[in-house]
Design a protein around this motif. Structure first.
Motif, mmCIF file in Angstrom:
data_model
loop_
_atom_site.group_PDB
_atom_site.id
_atom_site.type_symbol
_atom_site.label_atom_id
_atom_site.label_comp_id
_atom_site.label_asym_id
_atom_site.label_seq_id
_atom_site.Cartn_x
_atom_site.Cartn_y
_atom_site.Cartn_z
ATOM 1 N N TYR A 338 25.698 -38.671 -35.589
ATOM 2 C CA TYR A 338 24.608 -37.879 -35.646
ATOM 3 C C TYR A 338 24.234 -37.203 -36.850
ATOM 4 N N VAL A 339 25.446 -36.550 -37.351
ATOM 5 C CA VAL A 339 25.155 -35.801 -38.890
ATOM 6 C C VAL A 339 24.496 -36.963 -40.115
ATOM 7 N N ARG A 340 25.433 -38.144 -39.861
ATOM 8 C CA ARG A 340 24.834 -39.211 -40.909
ATOM 9 C C ARG A 340 23.491 -39.594 -40.604
ATOM 10 N N ILE A 341 23.071 -39.413 -39.381
ATOM 11 C CA ILE A 341 21.736 -40.101 -39.217
ATOM 12 C C ILE A 341 20.626 -39.134 -39.768
ATOM 13 N N GLY A 342 21.065 -37.550 -39.168
ATOM 14 C CA GLY A 342 20.174 -36.290 -39.951
ATOM 15 C C GLY A 342 20.074 -36.637 -41.351
ATOM 16 N N VAL A 343 21.266 -36.845 -42.110
ATOM 17 C CA VAL A 343 21.056 -36.885 -43.464
ATOM 18 C C VAL A 343 20.020 -38.149 -43.823
ATOM 19 N N GLU A 344 20.378 -39.203 -43.269
ATOM 20 C CA GLU A 344 19.546 -40.212 -43.712
ATOM 21 C C GLU A 344 18.259 -40.254 -43.211
ATOM 22 N N PRO A 389 28.678 -29.178 -32.321
ATOM 23 C CA PRO A 389 28.359 -27.896 -33.082
ATOM 24 C C PRO A 389 27.355 -28.212 -34.061
ATOM 25 N N VAL A 390 26.189 -28.638 -33.852
ATOM 26 C CA VAL A 390 25.212 -29.263 -34.413
ATOM 27 C C VAL A 390 24.025 -28.487 -34.073
ATOM 28 N N VAL A 391 23.058 -27.855 -35.197
ATOM 29 C CA VAL A 391 21.979 -27.146 -34.717
ATOM 30 C C VAL A 391 20.711 -27.510 -35.840
ATOM 31 N N ALA A 392 19.517 -27.828 -35.218
ATOM 32 C CA ALA A 392 18.466 -28.163 -36.279
ATOM 33 C C ALA A 392 17.539 -27.244 -36.295
#
Ligand code: NAD
Length: 499
Positions: A338-344, A389-392
């Motif tokens: 999901y972190v990769r998706i966020g960056v992309e 542990p990921v917040v947007a």
């Protein structure tokens, strides 16, 4: 040699018919084998359901205040064992000791709260339209309840389901998550030691597709209560739909905290830290989005970031640790994906974004607390449950926009607003589409006396906890007693009498 644990069927601890076992390992230290647990299949489920069905014949006739005594005793036993059970829980699923103590405490609270229902289980008495006639309604047990639970609240969630089911006169078969079988053993042991009659409480370990599905499909299981992912919840719903089986679903969330421009920012930062990174973000009510007013966005972010970076990761049994590991390797892979998706997608990664390593962290599934900003509502990291542990952070310019962004998801479990404006708070309470709304508090922190659950794809309208959970585990029966000694016709005789 690792310790072997067992299923609990008809009052006895037994091996699975498969003769197979699965491993339970400490997510903070994968070299630490907690134990071996039975890898059961449908045959074990059949045996457990048969025992529960047989036991229910007598259990339903035990007066409810007497049934409640079992819960009170189990609550006292859990209290006595709280520290040891909390340690077992941290060891098998990773969250820090303070939080596992809270988890066991929630089970204790539920024992006492649901125990009180033994002397309530209120129905209605009401006037009836014909003379010499009496009307009332009572709650009746349903039968065998199949309870399927996740790993993130390994004792609280089994207690939310088992205690009310039992006090209502049902018997239960519990299928816990494969990551937390020891806490389920500890929970059932408390009920055994409290004197549960054989077959009233049963425990079958194993996989979702083998044990869970067999429980859902078993014709003698009359009610299913499931907490877990929305994807599995939908499968279970379609299976239960075919036989019109009673079903309570508590599923995923994409919870958000709104921070308005008049908010106490210190308080809002504390709330965001606890909401987003407590239980390493693996709560169904975890704060996954921070919806922040543009006038305080820079300041809020500047205050939040150093606090996130200062969070101490480590084994939850170490009192110095603030954030434990993710529950297993697959969970960590999914969070990282999901972190990769966020960056992309073009979001800005402010901190974290990778597995945590170095020293003892290398032995577990640790992940750095992660903050994204410049997130827009259409991005997947703003819409899908990450469970880590990921917040947007999302920017908004008004209360209306904040609520609109908050509601723009398929889920609707928990929500929060930080503001000093009472009008804004009440408008948010009215307009937010969620089962839970906090004002000036984080999205986590439910108590057992208020209904727990959500709207949209978070569930199917049922609520756990509170007295509302009784609707899952009872059927209503309406009773009319005619003591007139003659045939009286409702709607007809009364109409004639008036006419
Ligand atoms: P999961 O859906 O993978 O598993 C939950 C349970 O269902 C486990 O015991 C699993 O073995 C079992 N299962 C899996 N497939 C099954 C099937 N086909 N039939 C029957 N049972 C099956 O969920 P998880 O990863 O253990 O838990 C995380 C999820 O739970 C998250 O989505 C989280 O939001 C949700 N959750 C919701 C609440 C709530 O109250 N709303 C509380 C905690 C967790």
């Amino acid at each position: 040699m690792a310790e072997k644990f067992h299923n609990f069927i008809a009052g006895r601890w037994v091996e699975s018919k498969t003769g197979q076992w699965f491993e339970n390992r400490n997510p903070a230290d994968k070299n630490d084998l907690v134990g071996l647990f039975p890898k059961s299949d449908a045959r074990d489920v059949h045996e457990a359901v048969a025992a529960a069905k047989e036991a229910q014949k007598a259990w339903r006739l035990v007066p409810a205040p007497k049934r409640a005594e079992l819960l009170y005793k189990a609550g006292r036993i859990l209290e006595e064992r709280k520290e040891a059970l909390s340690r077992d829980m941290t060891r098998e699923m990773g969250k820090v000791l303070n939080e596992t103590r809270g988890d066991v405490q929630e089970a204790i609270d539920t024992a006492y709260y649901a125990g009180g229902e033994g002397r309530r289980l209120f129905g209605d008495t009401c006037p009836v339209e014909l003379p010499n006639k009496f009307g009332m309604s009572v709650r009746c047990p349903i039968g065998v309840a199949g309870l399927i639970t996740p790993w993130n609240f390994p004792m609280a969630i089994p207690s939310w389901k088992s205690f009310p089911a039992l006090v209502c006169g049902n018997t239960v078969v519990l299928k816990p998550a494969g990551d937390t079988p020891l806490s389920a053993v500890n929970f059932v042991k408390a009920l055994e030691d409290a004197g549960a009659p054989p077959g009233v409480v049963n425990l079958v370990h194993g996989g979702g597709t083998e044990v869970g599905a067999a429980l859902v499909e078993h014709p003698d299981v009359r009610v299913i209560s499931f907490t877990g992912s929305t994807a599995v919840g939908k499968q279970i719903a379609s299976s239960c739909g075919k036989s019109l089986k009673r079903l309570s679903l508590e599923l995923g969330g994409k919870n958000a905290q709104i921070v308005m421009d008049d908010a106490d920012l210190d308080l809002a930062v504390e709330g965001a830290l606890w909401g987003a990174f407590g239980t390493t973000g693996q709560r169904c009510t975890a704060t996954s989005r921070l919806i922040v007013h543009e006038r305080v966005l820079a300041k809020f972010t500047e205050m939040l970031l150093p606090r996130v970076q200062a969070l101490r990761l480590g084994n939850g049994l170490d009192s110095n640790s603030q954030v434990g590991p993710l529950v297993n390797e697959q969970r960590r892979r999914e969070v990282h994906q999901y972190v990769r998706i966020g960056v992309e997608e073009g979001a800005t990664l402010l901190c974290g974004g990778e597995p945590a390593s170095g020293g003892s962290l290398d032995h577990g599934w640790f992940y750095k607390p992660t903050v994204f900003t410049n997130v827009t509502r259409s991005m997947r990291i703003a819409r899908e449950e990450i469970f880590g542990p990921v917040v947007a952070i999302l920017r908004i310019g008004s209360l209306e926009e904040a609520v609109d962004v908050l509601n723009d998801t398929n889920y609707g479990l928990s929500s929060s607003i930080y503001t000093r404006d009472v009008n804004a708070a009440f408008r948010a309470i009215r307009d937010i589409e969620a089962g839970i709304t906090y004002v000036n508090g984080p999205t986590i922190g439910a108590e057992v006396q208020l209904p727990f659950g959500g709207v949209k794809e978070t569930g199917n309208g049922h609520r756990e906890a509170s007295h509302t959970v009784l609707d899952t585990y009872t059927e209503w029966k309406s009773i009319y007693v005619d003591y007139s000694g003659r045939l009286q016709k409702a709607q007809i005789d009364t109409h004639d009498a008036r006419g």
